[in-house]
Each structure stands twice: as C-alpha cells, then as structure tokens.
Design a protein around this motif. Sequence first.
Motif, PDB file in Angstrom:
ATOM      1  N   ALA A  33       0.836  -1.210   0.000  1.00  0.00           N
ATOM      2  CA  ALA A  33       0.000   0.000   0.000  1.00  0.00           C
ATOM      3  C   ALA A  33       0.865   1.252   0.000  1.00  0.00           C
ATOM      4  O   ALA A  33       0.536   2.254  -0.661  1.00  0.00           O
ATOM      5  CB  ALA A  33      -0.939  -0.003   1.210  1.00  0.00           C
ATOM      6  N   GLU A  34       1.975   1.194   0.692  1.00  0.00           N
ATOM      7  CA  GLU A  34       2.897   2.330   0.731  1.00  0.00           C
ATOM      8  C   GLU A  34       3.493   2.595  -0.650  1.00  0.00           C
ATOM      9  O   GLU A  34       3.645   3.755  -1.060  1.00  0.00           O
ATOM     10  CB  GLU A  34       4.009   2.056   1.748  1.00  0.00           C
ATOM     11  CG  GLU A  34       5.043   3.163   1.889  1.00  0.00           C
ATOM     12  CD  GLU A  34       6.112   2.825   2.907  1.00  0.00           C
ATOM     13  OE1 GLU A  34       7.313   3.039   2.606  1.00  0.00           O
ATOM     14  OE2 GLU A  34       5.752   2.340   3.993  1.00  0.00           O
ATOM     15  N   LEU A  36       2.074   1.876  -3.520  1.00  0.00           N
ATOM     16  CA  LEU A  36       1.018   2.460  -4.346  1.00  0.00           C
ATOM     17  C   LEU A  36       0.814   3.928  -4.014  1.00  0.00           C
ATOM     18  O   LEU A  36       0.614   4.760  -4.907  1.00  0.00           O
ATOM     19  CB  LEU A  36      -0.285   1.684  -4.165  1.00  0.00           C
ATOM     20  CG  LEU A  36      -0.350   0.318  -4.832  1.00  0.00           C
ATOM     21  CD1 LEU A  36      -1.651  -0.381  -4.477  1.00  0.00           C
ATOM     22  CD2 LEU A  36      -0.221   0.428  -6.335  1.00  0.00           C
ATOM     23  N   ALA A  37       0.862   4.260  -2.748  1.00  0.00           N
ATOM     24  CA  ALA A  37       0.716   5.659  -2.350  1.00  0.00           C
ATOM     25  C   ALA A  37       1.841   6.506  -2.930  1.00  0.00           C
ATOM     26  O   ALA A  37       1.627   7.666  -3.327  1.00  0.00           O
ATOM     27  CB  ALA A  37       0.699   5.771  -0.827  1.00  0.00           C
ATOM     28  N   ASP A  40       0.947   7.565  -6.280  1.00  0.00           N
ATOM     29  CA  ASP A  40      -0.368   8.228  -6.335  1.00  0.00           C
ATOM     30  C   ASP A  40      -1.453   7.336  -6.931  1.00  0.00           C
ATOM     31  O   ASP A  40      -2.272   7.791  -7.736  1.00  0.00           O
ATOM     32  CB  ASP A  40      -0.278   9.542  -7.132  1.00  0.00           C
ATOM     33  CG  ASP A  40       0.644  10.548  -6.468  1.00  0.00           C
ATOM     34  OD1 ASP A  40       0.643  10.623  -5.225  1.00  0.00           O
ATOM     35  OD2 ASP A  40       1.382  11.240  -7.194  1.00  0.00           O
ATOM     36  N   CYS A  41      -1.448   6.065  -6.551  1.00  0.00           N
ATOM     37  CA  CYS A  41      -2.479   5.143  -7.018  1.00  0.00           C
ATOM     38  C   CYS A  41      -3.315   4.649  -5.837  1.00  0.00           C
ATOM     39  O   CYS A  41      -2.791   4.396  -4.750  1.00  0.00           O
ATOM     40  CB  CYS A  41      -1.847   3.954  -7.733  1.00  0.00           C
ATOM     41  SG  CYS A  41      -1.109   4.395  -9.335  1.00  0.00           S
ATOM     42  N   GLU A  42      -4.606   4.507  -6.091  1.00  0.00           N
ATOM     43  CA  GLU A  42      -5.556   4.179  -5.030  1.00  0.00           C
ATOM     44  C   GLU A  42      -6.137   2.778  -5.133  1.00  0.00           C
ATOM     45  O   GLU A  42      -6.512   2.187  -4.127  1.00  0.00           O
ATOM     46  CB  GLU A  42      -6.720   5.192  -5.044  1.00  0.00           C
ATOM     47  CG  GLU A  42      -6.314   6.628  -4.771  1.00  0.00           C
ATOM     48  CD  GLU A  42      -5.908   6.844  -3.322  1.00  0.00           C
ATOM     49  OE1 GLU A  42      -6.329   6.037  -2.461  1.00  0.00           O
ATOM     50  OE2 GLU A  42      -5.181   7.816  -3.054  1.00  0.00           O
ATOM     51  N   ARG A  43      -6.233   2.239  -6.364  1.00  0.00           N
ATOM     52  CA  ARG A  43      -6.937   0.972  -6.553  1.00  0.00           C
ATOM     53  C   ARG A  43      -6.134   0.068  -7.498  1.00  0.00           C
ATOM     54  O   ARG A  43      -5.952   0.394  -8.669  1.00  0.00           O
ATOM     55  CB  ARG A  43      -8.345   1.203  -7.119  1.00  0.00           C
ATOM     56  CG  ARG A  43      -9.243   1.993  -6.177  1.00  0.00           C
ATOM     57  CD  ARG A  43     -10.618   2.234  -6.804  1.00  0.00           C
ATOM     58  NE  ARG A  43     -11.289   1.000  -7.198  1.00  0.00           N
ATOM     59  CZ  ARG A  43     -11.926   0.196  -6.345  1.00  0.00           C
ATOM     60  NH1 ARG A  43     -11.951   0.492  -5.047  1.00  0.00           N
ATOM     61  NH2 ARG A  43     -12.537  -0.900  -6.775  1.00  0.00           N
ATOM     62  N   ASP A  68      -6.879  -1.471   1.821  1.00  0.00           N
ATOM     63  CA  ASP A  68      -7.990  -0.808   1.137  1.00  0.00           C
ATOM     64  C   ASP A  68      -7.674  -0.466  -0.313  1.00  0.00           C
ATOM     65  O   ASP A  68      -8.585  -0.079  -1.060  1.00  0.00           O
ATOM     66  CB  ASP A  68      -8.359   0.484   1.883  1.00  0.00           C
ATOM     67  CG  ASP A  68      -8.949   0.212   3.256  1.00  0.00           C
ATOM     68  OD1 ASP A  68      -9.397  -0.923   3.484  1.00  0.00           O
ATOM     69  OD2 ASP A  68      -8.940   1.129   4.104  1.00  0.00           O
ATOM     70  N   ARG A  69      -6.416  -0.609  -0.734  1.00  0.00           N
ATOM     71  CA  ARG A  69      -6.053  -0.293  -2.114  1.00  0.00           C
ATOM     72  C   ARG A  69      -6.220  -1.492  -3.054  1.00  0.00           C
ATOM     73  O   ARG A  69      -5.919  -1.384  -4.245  1.00  0.00           O
ATOM     74  CB  ARG A  69      -4.624   0.251  -2.186  1.00  0.00           C
ATOM     75  CG  ARG A  69      -4.469   1.588  -1.462  1.00  0.00           C
ATOM     76  CD  ARG A  69      -3.039   2.102  -1.493  1.00  0.00           C
ATOM     77  NE  ARG A  69      -2.865   3.199  -0.572  1.00  0.00           N
ATOM     78  CZ  ARG A  69      -2.975   4.495  -0.882  1.00  0.00           C
ATOM     79  NH1 ARG A  69      -3.233   4.847  -2.131  1.00  0.00           N
ATOM     80  NH2 ARG A  69      -2.795   5.427   0.035  1.00  0.00           N
ATOM     81  N   ALA A  71      -8.308  -3.487  -5.376  1.00  0.00           N
ATOM     82  CA  ALA A  71      -9.561  -3.305  -6.120  1.00  0.00           C
ATOM     83  C   ALA A  71     -10.140  -4.635  -6.573  1.00  0.00           C
ATOM     84  O   ALA A  71     -11.357  -4.785  -6.694  1.00  0.00           O
ATOM     85  CB  ALA A  71      -9.326  -2.403  -7.328  1.00  0.00           C
ATOM     86  N   ASP A  99      -6.527   1.744 -11.000  1.00  0.00           N
ATOM     87  CA  ASP A  99      -5.603   2.714 -11.589  1.00  0.00           C
ATOM     88  C   ASP A  99      -4.153   2.218 -11.543  1.00  0.00           C
ATOM     89  O   ASP A  99      -3.231   2.948 -11.886  1.00  0.00           O
ATOM     90  CB  ASP A  99      -5.721   4.081 -10.907  1.00  0.00           C
ATOM     91  CG  ASP A  99      -5.438   4.040  -9.405  1.00  0.00           C
ATOM     92  OD1 ASP A  99      -5.109   2.947  -8.881  1.00  0.00           O
ATOM     93  OD2 ASP A  99      -5.539   5.095  -8.755  1.00  0.00           O
TER      94      ASP A  99
END
Length: 406
Positions: A33-34, A36-37, A40-43, A68-69, A71, A99
């Motif tokens: 998740a880190e 992806l953050a 700048d990606c959320e899903r 939570d990232r 999808a 994304d």
Amino acid sequence: MPDHVADDLTAPFRFEYDPATLRYGPNCVDELAEELAAIDCERALVVTGSTVGETQAVMTPVRDGLGDRLAGVFAETTPAKRLGTAYDALDRFREVEADAVVSVGGGSSLDVAKVLAAIAATNRDPEAVGAEFAETGTIRVPDTGLPPIVAVPTTLAGADLSMVAGVTAVPGTCPVEDAASGGISAPELMPAAVCYDPELLATTPRGVLAASAMNGFDKGVETLYASTATPVTDATAMRGLGLLQDGLLAFGEGNEGDAVYQRLAQGIMLVQYGISRPGVTTLSLIHAFGHGLTRTYDVQQGAAHAVIAPHALEYLFDAVDGRQDLLADALGVADADDPASAVVESVAEVAATLGLPTRLRDVDGPAREAFPEVAEAVLSDAFMANAPAGLDPSHEDIEHVLDAAW
C-alpha cells in the motif's frame, strides 16, 4: 593482468537507466500500500495465475499488504502469455475501476500485466491491435497513460527489471486470423516498483522454483560477456551471480533455510539491474538459443537454458575470450588452471544440482533432423546482436552446439 580488464577501463559507454523502485526484505509485501501511495495510485488490480491465485501463503500477505487499495484479483494468466488474456484482464481492470496493476508470480503474469498496461492506454480497436500484432509481431506502446505496475515475483525467471514482454495470440482468444508470437518493448513498460520478498519465494514449489532458476542465472552470465556490458552491469551481475550460485547450490542440495531464499532474492534482483535499457539489453547467445528452442517446441524456458548453457559457453570460449576471467571470478573459480572450462563446469553444476535436464533428448524439444530449423531461429533472434565482438556463428556452428547438447 588480463588484457580485457585494461581494455574495459578505456572503452567509452553510456548508461541510460530508469529502474523500478526496489524493495527487498522478508515480508516486504506488507508495504505494498505504501508503494502504491508513492505513485499516487488508489486501486490496484492483482494480476496472477490460477495456481498462485489459489495459494493463500502468497495471496493473504499480498491482500493484507494492499489493504484498502486492493480493487480486485484477475487470476487467469498462463505460461502462453496470450493477448486475449490481457484483454480479459483489461475488462476486469475497467470493471473494478483500477488505476494500477500488481503483478504476482512469474514472468508470465508480469508480461500479461505489461500488455494490459499498454492496451489500457490506447483507444484502438482490439481488431486493429490484433491485426498489427499478426503482421509485425509487436504492438505499439503509447508514450503516456499506462497504468503503473508493481511487480511481486515468486520465481527466479528474472523478468522484473525489464521493459519488454513476450506475447502470443491464437484465433478464438483474440482478433487474429492465424497464431502469432512476438513481444512489446518500451521504457514505459518498466515496473514502477518491484518487491523482492524471500518469504514469498519460499512458498513456490521446489520444482517450479528450480525450473525458473536457470533463466535468471543465465541473465547474469550473459550480462558479463555481452557486447553491451558496462562497468555498472559488470558490478551488479558479478555480485548477483555469486549470490545466486551459492543459493541455488544450497537449494538444490535440500537446504531451505531463510538465508538461502534471501540470497536467491538478492541475487536475482542484482543480475537484472541494467540488463534492459532503452534500445539496449545484455541478453545474448544463451537466450537466443533458448528462444530458438521454446518458441516452436514445448520446452520450458528454464529447462532449455539448463541444457544449452554449458554447450553454448563452451562454443563461445572456443571462438572468443568471452570475458572468461571475469566470469570465473564471479563464480569463484578464478584460481582454476583453465578458467573457461571451470566456468562451463560451474554452470553445469548449478543445473545438475537443481535436478534440471542436462540433455536435449530428455526434454520435449526438437528431433535432430529439426536442428537446421532451430539454428535458423537462433541466428535470426534479436539477442544475437549482443554477442561478443568477433563471434560470428554459422548455421553449422549452431547445429554443432545443439548436437553437443543432444
């Protein structure tokens, strides 16, 4: 001091490389998740094969790491790396409004993820893409708009730090009239990040991990003798080869301690560093043989490398220097009276210790009467352009290597 060492210090080179962010460590997928953050990606859509997708020892930490990232999951990739599979993955990607793509598994899943990213960034009709691929063997990759890929390898094939992907197409699974194979290549296909987690390598069945190992190991070998080698890739390949050699010999002898998987993860990461750059790769003779054997016959890539590598190297060293002293140093046999023979024996020892096939007759490959056809495929392979200076193989030379491997 060997002459080639002095020559290397005077040779000019240009090293253009924009690699993925590299994350290594036991349980490093906890930080997906880190990663992806950071881009700048959320899903994220996880792209993997059915076996890995059903392996909870892999998927649970991946799911937990994404949190939570996450999808959705697309668990339908196969070793065939079909264009139609990439389009199915694209449908799922759009359905879950992803994304980013997280590729989990071996080279097949990563290649499908790269093709997915390429076709996701274009509005071209699938029939037009299929027609282009059937005609040219490739697909145009847009300059912008590709969803980022985060790779989580679970094998040692070494497809992670690469801007290329193989792809095939067959009628009925995508819009082509005839079966076709080829690949795509562009800097935009380099993953945004790669997580090398030795804990996930340890979940891979021994046979699968061993079968993938020689493909990755030979990347390090070839990087040292390729005409496109640089001092940067020399350094990473030498260190990576040493780690892989130690780890693979221990693994082949039944040692499955944490330190073994840590050596394997670090080794495969290092041998890939810088081998795939814009317009340049260090893959060469052995990989050309591998393509000649696997694109037409049902030979597993790692098995093809295990069989052919010692014989290809023996031919190489008979024809040119092949930086045999550097390879001997990397493989711990620098003090041997005959460095070339010691390198060949070291590579053969790794394959044999892993329990991989050592004769071409023992794999589902070509019969001897098909060797001229295979030789033509080897000589026409793009990787032959990276062969060492002075190596000019003929059809007869290639057939002789195949015959020696028989």
